[in-house]
Design a protein around this motif. Structure first.
Motif, PDB file in Angstrom:
ATOM      1  N   HIS A   6       0.835  -1.207   0.000  1.00 43.24           N
ATOM      2  CA  HIS A   6       0.000   0.000   0.000  1.00 43.24           C
ATOM      3  C   HIS A   6       0.870   1.258   0.000  1.00 43.24           C
ATOM      4  O   HIS A   6       0.491   2.275  -0.588  1.00 43.24           O
ATOM      5  CB  HIS A   6      -0.931  -0.025   1.211  1.00 43.24           C
ATOM      6  CG  HIS A   6      -2.195   0.766   1.028  1.00 43.24           C
ATOM      7  ND1 HIS A   6      -3.261   0.302   0.316  1.00 43.24           N
ATOM      8  CD2 HIS A   6      -2.543   1.999   1.472  1.00 43.24           C
ATOM      9  CE1 HIS A   6      -4.223   1.212   0.321  1.00 43.24           C
ATOM     10  NE2 HIS A   6      -3.814   2.258   1.016  1.00 43.24           N
ATOM     11  N   PHE A   7       2.026   1.166   0.649  1.00 42.11           N
ATOM     12  CA  PHE A   7       2.955   2.298   0.701  1.00 42.11           C
ATOM     13  C   PHE A   7       3.507   2.610  -0.687  1.00 42.11           C
ATOM     14  O   PHE A   7       3.363   3.722  -1.195  1.00 42.11           O
ATOM     15  CB  PHE A   7       4.094   1.959   1.674  1.00 42.11           C
ATOM     16  CG  PHE A   7       5.041   3.084   1.959  1.00 42.11           C
ATOM     17  CD1 PHE A   7       4.848   3.909   3.049  1.00 42.11           C
ATOM     18  CD2 PHE A   7       6.142   3.297   1.141  1.00 42.11           C
ATOM     19  CE1 PHE A   7       5.731   4.948   3.330  1.00 42.11           C
ATOM     20  CE2 PHE A   7       7.023   4.335   1.406  1.00 42.11           C
ATOM     21  CZ  PHE A   7       6.817   5.153   2.497  1.00 42.11           C
TER      22      PHE A   7
ATOM     23  N   LEU B 245      -0.414   8.406  -6.205  1.00 44.49           N
ATOM     24  CA  LEU B 245      -0.260   9.847  -6.001  1.00 44.49           C
ATOM     25  C   LEU B 245       0.415  10.505  -7.204  1.00 44.49           C
ATOM     26  O   LEU B 245       0.078  11.637  -7.559  1.00 44.49           O
ATOM     27  CB  LEU B 245       0.542  10.108  -4.722  1.00 44.49           C
ATOM     28  CG  LEU B 245      -0.234   9.840  -3.421  1.00 44.49           C
ATOM     29  CD1 LEU B 245       0.708   9.818  -2.236  1.00 44.49           C
ATOM     30  CD2 LEU B 245      -1.318  10.879  -3.210  1.00 44.49           C
TER      31      LEU B 245
ATOM     32  N   ILE C  69       2.330   5.525  -3.678  1.00 47.63           N
ATOM     33  CA  ILE C  69       3.157   6.538  -4.350  1.00 47.63           C
ATOM     34  C   ILE C  69       2.792   6.584  -5.828  1.00 47.63           C
ATOM     35  O   ILE C  69       2.652   7.660  -6.413  1.00 47.63           O
ATOM     36  CB  ILE C  69       4.660   6.222  -4.138  1.00 47.63           C
ATOM     37  CG1 ILE C  69       5.016   6.382  -2.659  1.00 47.63           C
ATOM     38  CG2 ILE C  69       5.530   7.125  -5.007  1.00 47.63           C
ATOM     39  CD1 ILE C  69       6.423   5.951  -2.305  1.00 47.63           C
TER      40      ILE C  69
END
Lengths: 171, 165
Positions: free
Chosen positions: A129-130, A137, A134
């Motif tokens: 998810h991290f 985003l 990105i």
């Protein structure tokens, strides 16, 4: 309609009218019936498709799995899993009979395999998810949106995610 | 003016020229500018009609400015998660708890709106589901902050799990 014929009669000369291949033989009178305007349909796209018993779009059961769609749904899935962890910790801290550290001690007593399993279960969704977050985003800024770029960043993200999750599991 | 002319056969060159002459004569009596100016007289009425005629969708709400705030929290979390988990500070744990809860609340809200749709579940169930989500999110935030202050806190919990025996 009558105006057309009147003008046609004025404009067209007589030899033109008599000719069987002329303009008049090409005109077919059409009767138009005036009806009330029907109000626009109130039903939305989904309501209409459900009423017509159309399959959901995309038709997931026949649609070929693609990296793009799989990474997208995995992002949501890992988000739900991480939400579950946060909710579990937050509500567990209130409702569980023992304190959370007590359960972690119990976990360590269960052996290294159980600890590694928990570490991976925590770190993989977090890493996924991290790193994929990105990507999302970056897309939100309107960049890296071509299909080759989406695939390239997708494979890079997967490699980095598995590396991160593997490192955190054995750490 | 309904021009209902169906051309069945191929026309001679002369006939085509005559036809276009006729058509131009008809148009010159009623130019299009008249029709356009009639519409321009009442632009507000046209706008109102189009607004009311738009079918209301029962799916997703309008997010608007919230979208930007959601991205801001997401970007902040990219830094918050590693910093808070490594810092072992109660204040940072509280900030992490708050930002994580607001982030997952928006995420789960999107899930509820996407999957618990009025078109499938009726009008009551989606509202109950969203209400339950608010209850869970607020309870979780309260629980995490309580945990940060009454027990070892989020970051120390993670450290304890990763601790080598």
């Amino acid at each position: 309609m009558s105006l057309i014929f009147r003008l046609a009669g004025q404009r067209c000369n007589s030899q033109f009218l008599k000719n069987s291949n002329g303009l008049i033989s090409c005109i077919r009178p059409v009767t138009l019936k005036a009806t009330n305007v029907s109000p626009p349909s109130k039903e939305g796209h989904d309501e209409r498709n459900m009423k017509l018993k159309r399959p959901q779009s995309p038709h997931l059961t026949i649609y070929a799995p693609q990296l793009t769609s799989l990474l997208s749904i995995s992002h949501r899935a890992t988000g739900i899993v991480l939400s579950g962890y946060a909710i579990g910790l937050g509500l567990g801290a209130i409702v569980l009979p023992e304190s959370i550290p007590h359960y972690i001690d119990c976990l360590h007593e269960m052996g290294p395999a159980a600890v590694s399993f928990v570490k991976f279960s925590l770190s993989f969704p977090m890493a996924y998810h991290f790193w994929n977050g990105i990507r999302h985003l970056i897309w939100d800024t309107g960049k890296m949106l071509t299909i080759p770029q989406v695939y390239t960043t997708g494979y890079i993200m997967l490699a980095v995610t598995f590396a991160t999750a593997g490192f955190l599991t054995v750490m | 003016m309904a021009l209902a002319l169906v051309l069945k056969k191929s026309l001679s060159v002369q006939a085509t020229q005559n036809f276009f002459k006729t058509a131009i004569k008809v148009d010159s009596k009623r130019p299009f500018t008249q029709i356009l100016s009639a519409i321009k007289k009442e632009p507000i009425k046209v706008c109102r009609e189009s607004k009311f005629n738009t079918p209301k969708r029962l799916m997703s709400g309008d997010h608007g400015k919230l979208w930007t705030v959601e991205r801001g929290v997401s970007v902040a979390l990219l830094g918050m998660v590693p910093i808070a988990l490594l810092a072992h500070n109660t204040l940072l744990d509280d900030v992490l708890a708050a930002s994580v809860v607001i982030h997952f609340h928006w995420g789960l809200e999107a899930n509820v709106i996407d999957y618990v749709r009025p078109i499938i579940f009726g009008h009551a169930v989606p509202k109950v589901a969203l209400g339950l989500l608010y209850l869970v999110s607020i309870s979780t935030l309260g629980g995490l902050i309580y945990y940060n202050h009454s027990s070892i806190g989020i970051s120390n919990t993670v450290r304890k799990i990763w601790k080598k025996e």
